[in-house]
Design a protein around this motif. Structure first.
Motif, PDB file in Angstrom:
ATOM      1  N   ARG A   1      -5.265   0.699  -3.735  1.00 30.41           N
ATOM      2  CA  ARG A   1      -6.561   0.779  -2.940  1.00 30.41           C
ATOM      3  C   ARG A   1      -6.501  -0.356  -2.134  1.00 30.41           C
ATOM      4  O   ARG A   1      -6.019  -1.606  -2.413  1.00 30.41           O
ATOM      5  CB  ARG A   1      -7.657   1.431  -3.712  1.00 30.41           C
ATOM      6  CG  ARG A   1      -7.686   2.387  -4.338  1.00 30.41           C
ATOM      7  CD  ARG A   1      -9.020   2.687  -5.424  1.00 30.41           C
ATOM      8  NE  ARG A   1      -9.036   3.886  -6.162  1.00 30.41           N
ATOM      9  CZ  ARG A   1      -8.510   3.999  -7.371  1.00 30.41           C
ATOM     10  NH1 ARG A   1      -7.879   2.825  -8.071  1.00 30.41           N
ATOM     11  NH2 ARG A   1      -8.486   5.178  -7.809  1.00 30.41           N
ATOM     12  N   LYS A   2      -7.262  -0.533  -1.102  1.00 30.37           N
ATOM     13  CA  LYS A   2      -7.541  -1.688  -0.269  1.00 30.37           C
ATOM     14  C   LYS A   2      -7.946  -2.760  -0.917  1.00 30.37           C
ATOM     15  O   LYS A   2      -7.671  -3.951  -0.960  1.00 30.37           O
ATOM     16  CB  LYS A   2      -8.208  -1.482   0.965  1.00 30.37           C
ATOM     17  CG  LYS A   2      -8.460  -2.639   1.904  1.00 30.37           C
ATOM     18  CD  LYS A   2      -9.025  -2.299   3.269  1.00 30.37           C
ATOM     19  CE  LYS A   2     -10.480  -1.812   3.025  1.00 30.37           C
ATOM     20  NZ  LYS A   2     -11.052  -1.352   4.389  1.00 30.37           N
TER      21      LYS A   2
ATOM     22  N   ARG B   1      -2.219   5.116   1.133  1.00 31.58           N
ATOM     23  CA  ARG B   1      -2.127   5.567  -0.548  1.00 31.58           C
ATOM     24  C   ARG B   1      -1.960   6.877  -0.564  1.00 31.58           C
ATOM     25  O   ARG B   1      -0.992   7.281  -1.392  1.00 31.58           O
ATOM     26  CB  ARG B   1      -3.686   5.203  -0.953  1.00 31.58           C
ATOM     27  CG  ARG B   1      -3.973   5.573  -2.377  1.00 31.58           C
ATOM     28  CD  ARG B   1      -5.250   5.016  -2.616  1.00 31.58           C
ATOM     29  NE  ARG B   1      -5.696   5.824  -3.804  1.00 31.58           N
ATOM     30  CZ  ARG B   1      -5.561   5.348  -5.319  1.00 31.58           C
ATOM     31  NH1 ARG B   1      -4.634   4.589  -5.244  1.00 31.58           N
ATOM     32  NH2 ARG B   1      -6.165   6.256  -6.192  1.00 31.58           N
ATOM     33  N   HIS B   2      -2.490   7.982   0.316  1.00 26.52           N
ATOM     34  CA  HIS B   2      -2.051   9.339   0.088  1.00 26.52           C
ATOM     35  C   HIS B   2      -0.521   9.548   0.540  1.00 26.52           C
ATOM     36  O   HIS B   2       0.129  10.278  -0.094  1.00 26.52           O
ATOM     37  CB  HIS B   2      -2.913  10.057   1.153  1.00 26.52           C
ATOM     38  CG  HIS B   2      -4.260  10.226   0.920  1.00 26.52           C
ATOM     39  ND1 HIS B   2      -4.793  10.338  -0.589  1.00 26.52           N
ATOM     40  CD2 HIS B   2      -5.373   9.954   1.345  1.00 26.52           C
ATOM     41  CE1 HIS B   2      -6.173  10.121  -0.249  1.00 26.52           C
ATOM     42  NE2 HIS B   2      -6.473  10.095   0.736  1.00 26.52           N
TER      43      HIS B   2
ATOM     44  N   HIS C   1      -5.925   7.117 -11.144  1.00 23.49           N
ATOM     45  CA  HIS C   1      -6.841   8.176 -11.211  1.00 23.49           C
ATOM     46  C   HIS C   1      -7.286   8.062 -12.493  1.00 23.49           C
ATOM     47  O   HIS C   1      -6.790   7.886 -13.502  1.00 23.49           O
ATOM     48  CB  HIS C   1      -6.273   9.457 -10.848  1.00 23.49           C
ATOM     49  CG  HIS C   1      -5.868   9.666  -9.427  1.00 23.49           C
ATOM     50  ND1 HIS C   1      -4.996  10.563  -8.727  1.00 23.49           N
ATOM     51  CD2 HIS C   1      -6.675   9.007  -8.299  1.00 23.49           C
ATOM     52  CE1 HIS C   1      -4.933  10.352  -7.513  1.00 23.49           C
ATOM     53  NE2 HIS C   1      -5.833   9.542  -7.049  1.00 23.49           N
TER      54      HIS C   1
ATOM     55  N   SER D   1      -8.037   2.693 -13.427  1.00 25.68           N
ATOM     56  CA  SER D   1      -7.514   1.900 -12.418  1.00 25.68           C
ATOM     57  C   SER D   1      -7.036   0.505 -12.845  1.00 25.68           C
ATOM     58  O   SER D   1      -6.270  -0.181 -11.958  1.00 25.68           O
ATOM     59  CB  SER D   1      -8.693   1.647 -11.340  1.00 25.68           C
ATOM     60  OG  SER D   1      -9.118   2.909 -10.870  1.00 25.68           O
TER      61      SER D   1
ATOM     62  N   GLU E   1      -8.145  -3.220  -4.145  1.00 23.55           N
ATOM     63  CA  GLU E   1      -7.254  -3.734  -5.247  1.00 23.55           C
ATOM     64  C   GLU E   1      -6.079  -4.715  -4.497  1.00 23.55           C
ATOM     65  O   GLU E   1      -5.811  -5.803  -5.136  1.00 23.55           O
ATOM     66  CB  GLU E   1      -6.372  -2.701  -5.827  1.00 23.55           C
ATOM     67  CG  GLU E   1      -7.349  -1.719  -6.663  1.00 23.55           C
ATOM     68  CD  GLU E   1      -6.906  -0.439  -6.966  1.00 23.55           C
ATOM     69  OE1 GLU E   1      -7.649   0.248  -7.989  1.00 23.55           O
ATOM     70  OE2 GLU E   1      -5.711   0.011  -6.534  1.00 23.55           O
TER      71      GLU E   1
ATOM     72  N   HIS F   1      -6.302   3.818   4.722  1.00 24.70           N
ATOM     73  CA  HIS F   1      -6.634   4.460   3.214  1.00 24.70           C
ATOM     74  C   HIS F   1      -5.369   5.608   2.999  1.00 24.70           C
ATOM     75  O   HIS F   1      -4.830   6.007   1.852  1.00 24.70           O
ATOM     76  CB  HIS F   1      -8.066   5.177   2.874  1.00 24.70           C
ATOM     77  CG  HIS F   1      -8.152   5.755   1.666  1.00 24.70           C
ATOM     78  ND1 HIS F   1      -8.265   4.810   0.688  1.00 24.70           N
ATOM     79  CD2 HIS F   1      -8.156   6.754   1.289  1.00 24.70           C
ATOM     80  CE1 HIS F   1      -8.290   5.703  -0.606  1.00 24.70           C
ATOM     81  NE2 HIS F   1      -8.511   6.673  -0.167  1.00 24.70           N
TER      82      HIS F   1
ATOM     83  N   ALA G   1       1.060  -1.324   0.051  1.00 25.07           N
ATOM     84  CA  ALA G   1      -0.070  -0.150   0.121  1.00 25.07           C
ATOM     85  C   ALA G   1       0.936   1.365  -0.076  1.00 25.07           C
ATOM     86  O   ALA G   1       0.482   2.227  -0.479  1.00 25.07           O
ATOM     87  CB  ALA G   1      -0.965   0.019   1.205  1.00 25.07           C
TER      88      ALA G   1
ATOM     89  N   SER H   1     -10.892  -5.547  -8.081  1.00 29.16           N
ATOM     90  CA  SER H   1     -11.096  -5.095  -6.629  1.00 29.16           C
ATOM     91  C   SER H   1     -11.988  -6.039  -5.955  1.00 29.16           C
ATOM     92  O   SER H   1     -12.949  -6.576  -6.606  1.00 29.16           O
ATOM     93  CB  SER H   1     -11.636  -3.653  -6.692  1.00 29.16           C
ATOM     94  OG  SER H   1     -11.808  -3.045  -5.585  1.00 29.16           O
TER      95      SER H   1
ATOM     96  N   LYS I   1     -12.007   0.728  -9.570  1.00 32.96           N
ATOM     97  CA  LYS I   1     -13.055   1.778  -9.247  1.00 32.96           C
ATOM     98  C   LYS I   1     -13.371   2.655 -10.604  1.00 32.96           C
ATOM     99  O   LYS I   1     -14.211   3.030 -10.812  1.00 32.96           O
ATOM    100  CB  LYS I   1     -12.329   2.782  -8.249  1.00 32.96           C
ATOM    101  CG  LYS I   1     -13.103   4.039  -7.945  1.00 32.96           C
ATOM    102  CD  LYS I   1     -12.526   4.842  -6.665  1.00 32.96           C
ATOM    103  CE  LYS I   1     -13.381   5.847  -6.384  1.00 32.96           C
ATOM    104  NZ  LYS I   1     -12.611   6.740  -5.262  1.00 32.96           N
TER     105      LYS I   1
ATOM    106  N   VAL J   1      -1.410   5.489  -9.513  1.00 32.13           N
ATOM    107  CA  VAL J   1      -2.418   5.159  -8.395  1.00 32.13           C
ATOM    108  C   VAL J   1      -3.759   5.136  -9.264  1.00 32.13           C
ATOM    109  O   VAL J   1      -4.730   4.721  -8.523  1.00 32.13           O
ATOM    110  CB  VAL J   1      -2.532   6.390  -7.632  1.00 32.13           C
ATOM    111  CG1 VAL J   1      -1.062   6.513  -6.848  1.00 32.13           C
ATOM    112  CG2 VAL J   1      -2.653   7.866  -8.282  1.00 32.13           C
TER     113      VAL J   1
END
Length: 223
Positions: free
Chosen positions: A51-52, A180-181, A203, A94, A54, A177, A45, A75, A90, A201
């Motif tokens: 993402r979780k 990820r940031h 987007h 993605s 994923e 989460h 991560a 996912s 998502k 990531v």
């Protein structure tokens, strides 16, 4: 009928993140943990920005050790009525490939080898069906959506107690989460191209990246 209605605006929240010193401290603390599967999930991560859902959906075939890449195609979600559901990620963007550090890929290779051993030992008791999840129970059942969050919370409780006993600075707690940031902001601080980060990531477009991480980009530009 909605001509006179104002279009709702989307507000993005970047959340809290770890800086470079906190990341070093976190990696050191993770290396002392016994649950290597969860440690590997946390590191993925942090170092890929996945993402979780994923992460939990990853299967053996998604990991290519020849090219040292991970193909993100699904996912995983869970509902009481339908159980585990494997679906497309998502957004269209993605579905992507990421290249983690080689050391992490080596750890992942060892982990998948142990999972294959567990598959052979489980025999008819196998609960994974036709799927071979990277992160699963000993019998192949995928991890529940809440499992990473629960482990992350207990991890912080353990290290906070330990660090206080040793009179060392504690590590702030952030949401799962926010790993990820943290991954994205760390790449920004290292001077990586925003377009590349956005694709990494998953987007939908680069505008999303700017909307969420704009202030971090400004800070990196000033630095």
């Amino acid at each position: 009928p909605v001509d006179k209605v104002d279009r709702p605006s989307v507000t993005y929240k970047a959340g809290d993140v770890y800086n470079s010193n906190e990341l070093k401290q976190l990696h050191h603390l993770l290396n002392e943990e016994e649950n290597k599967q969860m440690v590997l999930l946390i590191k993925l991560a942090l170092l890929t920005g996945m993402r979780k859902g994923e992460l939990l959906a990853l299967q053996w075939e998604d990991v290519d050790f020849t090219t040292n890449t991970i193909h993100i195609r699904h996912s995983l979600s869970y509902t009481k009525n339908n159980g585990y559901i494997l679906k497309e990620p998502k957004t269209k963007g993605s579905v992507r490939k990421v290249a983690p550090p080689k050391k992490l890929m080596e750890d992942l290779k060892k982990h998948i080898f142990s999972k294959k051993t567990e598959r052979l030992e489980a025999a008819e008791l196998w609960e994974g069906g036709k799927y071979y999840f990277v992160f699963s129970s000993d019998l192949g059942k995928p991890l529940h959506q809440d499992s990473p969050n629960r482990w992350w919370t207990r991890f912080h409780e353990r290290i906070e107690k330990k660090l206080k006993e040793e009179n060392k600075p504690t590590l702030k707690k952030i949401r799962f989460h926010d790993l990820r940031h943290t991954s994205v902001t760390d790449l920004i601080n290292r001077g990586h191209n925003v377009h590349t980060i956005s694709k990494r990531v998953g987007h939908a477009n680069i505008k999303t990246t700017f909307n969420i991480y704009g202030h971090y980009l400004e800070e990196a530009d000033q630095a």
